[in-house]
Motif scaffolding. Structure first.
Motif, PDB file in Angstrom:
ATOM      1  N   THR A 134      75.089  11.579  -3.191  1.00  0.00           N
ATOM      2  CA  THR A 134      75.770  10.754  -2.203  1.00  0.00           C
ATOM      3  C   THR A 134      76.037  11.567  -0.933  1.00  0.00           C
ATOM      4  O   THR A 134      76.465  12.713  -1.004  1.00  0.00           O
ATOM      5  N   TYR A 175      72.158   7.389   3.768  1.00  0.00           N
ATOM      6  CA  TYR A 175      71.051   7.839   2.926  1.00  0.00           C
ATOM      7  C   TYR A 175      69.889   8.193   3.837  1.00  0.00           C
ATOM      8  O   TYR A 175      69.821   7.750   4.979  1.00  0.00           O
ATOM      9  N   ARG A 226      65.919   8.016   4.477  1.00  0.00           N
ATOM     10  CA  ARG A 226      64.714   7.283   4.113  1.00  0.00           C
ATOM     11  C   ARG A 226      63.653   7.542   5.175  1.00  0.00           C
ATOM     12  O   ARG A 226      63.895   7.334   6.365  1.00  0.00           O
TER      13      ARG A 226
END
Length: 169
Positions: free
Chosen positions: A55, A79, A81
């Motif tokens: 996290t 996050y 990506r």
């Protein structure tokens, strides 16, 4: 010669692993958005913490108004990506507001929170930021729900917390 050509062809075809866009944050550095290096000011400061479960939390201070100085503090999960740092829009329930460096009263905080929520109404659900090198600085390129939003791009620099930068006009 054939071996060299084959090696280069295979290397070009292999997927390239994107560099960690938050590598400086893992070393304790902060992002200073729209910096004024002479005055050591930022329109926003962003730091990140990394939990053992993967996290990532983004702690941010954002100037909402220059005078009186209103700063919004928030912490939201993000996050990574495809080399971009992404997060969901919303979650302002725990946002804290400061006016001229002092925490607001509950009624004022609720009013400011409602204005922030209204400002983001219809904005989109996901924001992704890619960092592009521009000389000695970076440009944060923003996409909302997969669509580039060049009007949201900002310059930024990575700084140490000890450098003395603050969020102010």
């Amino acid at each position: 010669m054939f071996t060299l050509a084959l090696t280069l062809a295979l290397a070009a075809a292999a997927p390239v692993q994107a560099a960690d866009p938050l590598a400086p944050a893992r070393e304790g550095r902060l992002q200073c958005h729209s910096p004024d290096t002479a005055r050591k000011t930022c329109a926003a400061l962003a730091g990140y913490t990394f939990a053992s479960d993967g996290t990532i939390l983004n702690q941010s201070e954002v100037m909402v108004n220059p005078s009186p100085l209103i700063v919004m503090r928030d912490s939201e999960p993000v996050y990574i990506r495809d080399g971009a740092v992404c997060g969901r829009v919303g979650g302002f329930e725990d946002t804290v507001f400061l006016i001229n460096g002092h925490p607001t009263e509950a009624a004022t905080a609720n009013m400011l929170r409602q204005r922030v929520v209204a400002a983001f109404d219809g904005f989109g659900t996901e924001v992704c930021t890619t960092y592009v090198t521009e000389g000695d600085a970076l440009r944060a390129e923003v996409a909302v729900d997969g669509q580039r939003r060049t009007e949201l791009d900002q310059s930024l620099i990575w700084i140490s917390p000890a450098d003395g930068y603050s969020v102010r006009p």
